[in-house]
Motif scaffolding. Structure first.
Motif, PDB file in Angstrom:
ATOM      1  N   GLY A   1       0.811  -1.219   0.000  1.00  0.00           N
ATOM      2  CA  GLY A   1       0.000   0.000   0.000  1.00  0.00           C
ATOM      3  C   GLY A   1       0.840   1.263   0.000  1.00  0.00           C
ATOM      4  O   GLY A   1       2.078   1.225  -0.025  1.00  0.00           O
ATOM      5  N   ASP A   2       0.146   2.393   0.051  1.00  0.00           N
ATOM      6  CA  ASP A   2       0.827   3.690  -0.015  1.00  0.00           C
ATOM      7  C   ASP A   2       1.522   4.062   1.286  1.00  0.00           C
ATOM      8  O   ASP A   2       2.214   5.082   1.349  1.00  0.00           O
ATOM      9  N   GLY A   3       1.330   3.282   2.330  1.00  0.00           N
ATOM     10  CA  GLY A   3       2.025   3.534   3.589  1.00  0.00           C
ATOM     11  C   GLY A   3       1.273   4.491   4.498  1.00  0.00           C
ATOM     12  O   GLY A   3       0.230   5.055   4.142  1.00  0.00           O
ATOM     13  N   VAL A   4       1.810   4.659   5.692  1.00  0.00           N
ATOM     14  CA  VAL A   4       1.229   5.553   6.691  1.00  0.00           C
ATOM     15  C   VAL A   4       1.994   6.868   6.656  1.00  0.00           C
ATOM     16  O   VAL A   4       3.220   6.868   6.789  1.00  0.00           O
TER      17      VAL A   4
ATOM     18  N   ASP B   1      10.241   2.880   7.409  1.00  0.00           N
ATOM     19  CA  ASP B   1      10.473   2.930   5.974  1.00  0.00           C
ATOM     20  C   ASP B   1       9.488   2.030   5.221  1.00  0.00           C
ATOM     21  O   ASP B   1       8.819   1.168   5.808  1.00  0.00           O
ATOM     22  N   ALA B   2       9.413   2.224   3.888  1.00  0.00           N
ATOM     23  CA  ALA B   2       8.577   1.376   3.036  1.00  0.00           C
ATOM     24  C   ALA B   2       9.256   0.016   2.873  1.00  0.00           C
ATOM     25  O   ALA B   2      10.480  -0.081   2.944  1.00  0.00           O
ATOM     26  N   PRO B   3       8.489  -1.062   2.640  1.00  0.00           N
ATOM     27  CA  PRO B   3       7.030  -1.091   2.625  1.00  0.00           C
ATOM     28  C   PRO B   3       6.454  -1.021   4.039  1.00  0.00           C
ATOM     29  O   PRO B   3       7.183  -1.220   5.016  1.00  0.00           O
ATOM     30  N   THR B   4       5.156  -0.748   4.116  1.00  0.00           N
ATOM     31  CA  THR B   4       4.498  -0.689   5.420  1.00  0.00           C
ATOM     32  C   THR B   4       4.615  -2.044   6.100  1.00  0.00           C
ATOM     33  O   THR B   4       4.157  -3.062   5.559  1.00  0.00           O
TER      34      THR B   4
END
Length: 422
Positions: free
Chosen positions: A357-360, A406-409
């Motif tokens: 997903g787009d992350g927090v 950091d990404a990914p969530t």
């Protein structure tokens, strides 16, 4: 179970609201006190300037300063004004700052203690003089364009507190007490409401009830997806049989069986892992396929059991996976969710759930565990419940949960092994 000494949810709500109200009341009172002092200080500046300017406006002042015997003519005037005005001193002086008048006549003829501007312009300042620290304004006396003297008027800081700020304190106290009283009334209503909803159940019983609901919800969601997938294949096979296309029907049923077995082989849950977890993971695999999300799950054969019951473990794992599926489904392709259960470096059970997903957003990373907070659209089911519940369960088990920066969530949960939490 002995419930003595365990505060009910209603009592905890009452205590929390009351404590918050008391803190708010104190803070509001403190802010009002500071504001009262600031206002009093501003009033002192205004009054000192008004008195000094009114004296400068008297023609007698400039005339007296330019003639002999200025003290004899001006001291009675300043004494009369001082008796009626809300200032503590008035000093009239020569252009170079030598006092012509002063409340203490012994100081007449001495230099003024304060700033005398280089140019004939008014100046307000806080300065410590013969009467102590004060707010004072000095105004030039000009006659025919020439500077002939100065007039200074001031209010001591003690007078600002006593005469200007203290009269406001009853109002400050009244406002603070009103806030506290209203807050306590609200706390009483909140306790009454909580008792109507939950009786005198302890807070952990309430959490258990919410955990049970979340466990049933996420399992039901997973089973619905799996049932829907199998139902579609079964209906298709029955229709093919009715059409006499037996070979194709058998192929569909065989493929369904093969997929289920492949999923079981991929999950390969150790015997000591709760069967409810197996059911959850299989159901979530079907849910992921429905959403077009690549689903990967890895379970370490050495993953230890924990002291959590089935309900709490399913709530923790299910909520993390649900959030990951929601995030991946609303994100860009390729969409994927990875989940793993493994033995941690200290022998604990480590659960890791990641998504594409787009992350927090950075500003929300510390708020996602707050009750009632959610990055999902307003009105969504379970909004602001899942992650706070997960943290509550994990904290009660003396574990930890963290969101990778950091990404990914990636959410990582550490739960003590059963033998360590016993």
């Amino acid at each position: 179970m002995d419930r003595r000494g365990r505060a009910s949810a209603a009592s905890r709500a009452f205590a929390a609201v009351t404590a918050s109200v008391l803190v708010v009341g104190v803070l509001v009172g403190a802010l009002l006190v500071v504001d009262a002092q600031r206002t009093a200080h501003h009033e002192a500046e205004t009054v000192s300037r008004a008195v000094a300017e009114s004296i400068v406006a008297m023609p007698l002042v400039a005339e007296a300063l330019m003639a002999p015997g200025a003290t004899e003519r001006l001291q009675p005037i300043t004494d009369d004004i001082l008796a009626d005005a809300s200032v503590d001193f008035i000093t009239i002086m020569t252009p170079d700052g030598i006092r012509v008048t002063h409340p203490d006549v012994t100081r007449i003829g001495l230099r003024y203690l304060g700033t005398v501007p280089d140019a004939p312009v008014p100046l307000t300042e806080e300065y410590t003089g013969t009467l102590g620290a004060s707010v004072r304004t000095i105004v030039p006396v000009v006659s025919d364009g020439a500077l002939v003297g100065w007039v200074a008027a001031g209010v001591t800081l003690g007078s600002i507190t006593t005469d200007l700020a203290l009269p406001r304190f009853p109002f400050v106290v009244g406002v603070a007490l009103t806030i506290v009283a209203a807050g306590i009334a609200g706390a009483v209503l909140a306790r009454r409401f909580m008792r109507q909803v939950a009786g005198d159940l302890p807070a952990d019983r309430i959490r258990d009830a919410v955990s049970s609901y979340e466990s049933v919800r996420t399992l039901s969601q997973a089973m619905r997806a799996q049932t829907h997938e199998h139902g579609n294949r079964l209906h298709t096979a029955v229709a093919l049989l009715e059409l006499g296309r037996t070979t194709e029907a058998i192929a569909i049923l065989t493929e369904t069986s093969r997929r289920s077995q492949a999923l079981l082989d991929r999950i390969d849950v150790p015997a000591h892992i709760d069967p409810a977890v197996t059911a959850l993971l299989m159901g979530k695999a079907s849910q992921a396929r429905e959403l077009g999300i690549e689903w990967t799950v890895e379970i370490d054969p050495d993953a230890p059991p924990t002291g959590l019951g089935s309900v709490d473990l399913v709530s923790v794992l299910g909520n993390l996976i649900d959030n990951a599926l929601d995030a991946a489904a609303s994100g860009r392709e390729p969409r994927w969710v990875d989940a793993s259960l493994e033995r941690g470096t200290s022998g604990e059970l480590r659960i890791v759930v990641s998504d594409s997903g787009d992350g927090v957003p950075d500003e929300f990373t510390t708020r996602v565990f707050e009750e009632g907070f959610s990055t999902k659209p307003v009105g969504g089911l379970g909004r602001g419940v899942g992650l706070p519940l997960v943290r509550s369960i994990v904290d009660a088990a003396h574990g930890s949960i963290e969101l990778a920066p950091d990404a990914p969530t990636t959410f990582t949960v550490h739960l003590p092994a059963a033998e360590a939490s016993a």
